[in-house]
Structures are given as C-alpha cells and as structure tokens.
Write a protein that holds these residues in place. Sequence first.
Motif, PDB file in Angstrom:
ATOM      1  N   ASP A  83       0.856  -1.476   0.154  1.00 51.28           N
ATOM      2  CA  ASP A  83      -0.090   0.097  -0.025  1.00 51.28           C
ATOM      3  C   ASP A  83       1.019   1.207  -0.055  1.00 51.28           C
ATOM      4  O   ASP A  83       1.471   1.387   0.976  1.00 51.28           O
ATOM      5  CB  ASP A  83      -0.954  -0.001   1.348  1.00 51.28           C
ATOM      6  CG  ASP A  83      -1.894   0.911   1.224  1.00 51.28           C
ATOM      7  OD1 ASP A  83      -1.505   2.236   0.756  1.00 51.28           O
ATOM      8  OD2 ASP A  83      -2.983   0.884   2.191  1.00 51.28           O
ATOM      9  N   GLN A 105      -6.592  -2.615   5.197  1.00 47.53           N
ATOM     10  CA  GLN A 105      -7.558  -1.833   5.576  1.00 47.53           C
ATOM     11  C   GLN A 105      -7.596  -1.703   7.075  1.00 47.53           C
ATOM     12  O   GLN A 105      -7.966  -0.448   7.474  1.00 47.53           O
ATOM     13  CB  GLN A 105      -9.166  -2.362   4.881  1.00 47.53           C
ATOM     14  CG  GLN A 105     -10.422  -1.443   5.423  1.00 47.53           C
ATOM     15  CD  GLN A 105     -10.127  -0.102   4.830  1.00 47.53           C
ATOM     16  OE1 GLN A 105      -9.858   0.186   3.641  1.00 47.53           O
ATOM     17  NE2 GLN A 105     -10.775   0.753   5.525  1.00 47.53           N
ATOM     18  N   SER A 117      -5.515  -7.562   1.557  1.00 45.85           N
ATOM     19  CA  SER A 117      -6.434  -6.275   1.292  1.00 45.85           C
ATOM     20  C   SER A 117      -7.330  -5.899   2.616  1.00 45.85           C
ATOM     21  O   SER A 117      -7.373  -4.900   3.112  1.00 45.85           O
ATOM     22  CB  SER A 117      -7.500  -6.221   0.111  1.00 45.85           C
ATOM     23  OG  SER A 117      -8.165  -7.222   0.453  1.00 45.85           O
TER      24      SER A 117
END
Length: 193
Positions: free
Chosen positions: A3, A95, A91
């Motif tokens: 990320d 998050q 993912s």
Amino acid sequence: EEDPELKVVGEAQDGNEALPLCRSLKPRVIVLDIAMKGMNGFSVAQILMRESERGTTPGILVLTAYDQVAYVHAMLKLGVRGYWLKSARGSEIRQAVHEVALGRRSLSPEIRQLLVVGENQIIPGEVEPLTTRELEVLRLVVRGARNSEIGQSLSISVKTVETHLTSIYSKLGVQSRAEAIALAQKQRLLLAE
C-alpha cells in the motif's frame, strides 16, 4: 508495503526486540502477534499501553492465529484497537491498518461473531479465592513469564509452578493461560499490583 499510503518503519523478531523499537520509532500502528519468543504479545501490548502518554497511545493491531474469545477479550481490555486472524486477505489487513491509524476499532468478521457468541454465554460470578502464592504465580503469568522463569523468580521448582497453575485454572474455571489472564483482568484479581 503493498500500500503506497503505508510505510513500514520497523520490524522485530520477538517481543523483547519490539519494545525498544516501538519506543524509538514511535509508529502510529503496531501490528502485533500474540505468540512470540521471550515476551508474548499480551506483555508487549500491556507495557506499550502503560508507557504511552495520553493522546499518543499507539494503535495496536493484533494479527494472530488465535481465535479464542479469552485472547480477544484480554487484548481488547489492554486497549488494542484491532484483532484480525492471519487467514485474512492482504487487502483486509491493509484496510485494518488504515482503520486503526484513524483511531477506529477494527475486528475481523470471525472475531466479531466470536464476541457475539461469547456475550451470550454465562459468565461465572465470584471465583474461589486464590492463595497468596497462587496470586504471585498468576501475576507472573499475566506478565508473560514462562514456567521456568516463574520458578526462578519465586525460588520454586517448575513442577511446583505447574501444580499452582492447575489449582489456579481449577479455581478460576479456565483451561488455559490466556483464559486465566483474561479472567484475572476482567475480575480485577491483581488489583494489589
């Protein structure tokens, strides 16, 4: 690292290495496992939360294989903001890091379900009183000490430590170290500390 909005500022092999690293780097989010050599995740979280100044408390995200409700309760009671299982997708973990960085609570769906089921179970009332020696043993367990370390600290054999633990588990109505830690914190059994 996948990320672009997140930056990994440090990595530790175990709890003993993690504490000084967290103190020097002061990360916004700490991704912490429970099972680590030396000092376990409960002890690391407890020390970091106790040391942090008001307003600068690090966001701790537990990422572990342990899905027992006692572990979750113990960590949430310590003040961690997130609890996810290692089986989560990358993912989802990214998050969760973002949510914890924003000061929000982040729990995996499995953990949320576990907490709902746990709330519907009957919680034992008062526990049978522990002896002074049992409280000393429990206090060291909560700090993350292994049986051999407890024995050295109290000048008793490992076998005697195991006998005390069996008695503690029986009196508290638990079956594991994590459950004993969670119940000790919930029932405030170690207030004399």
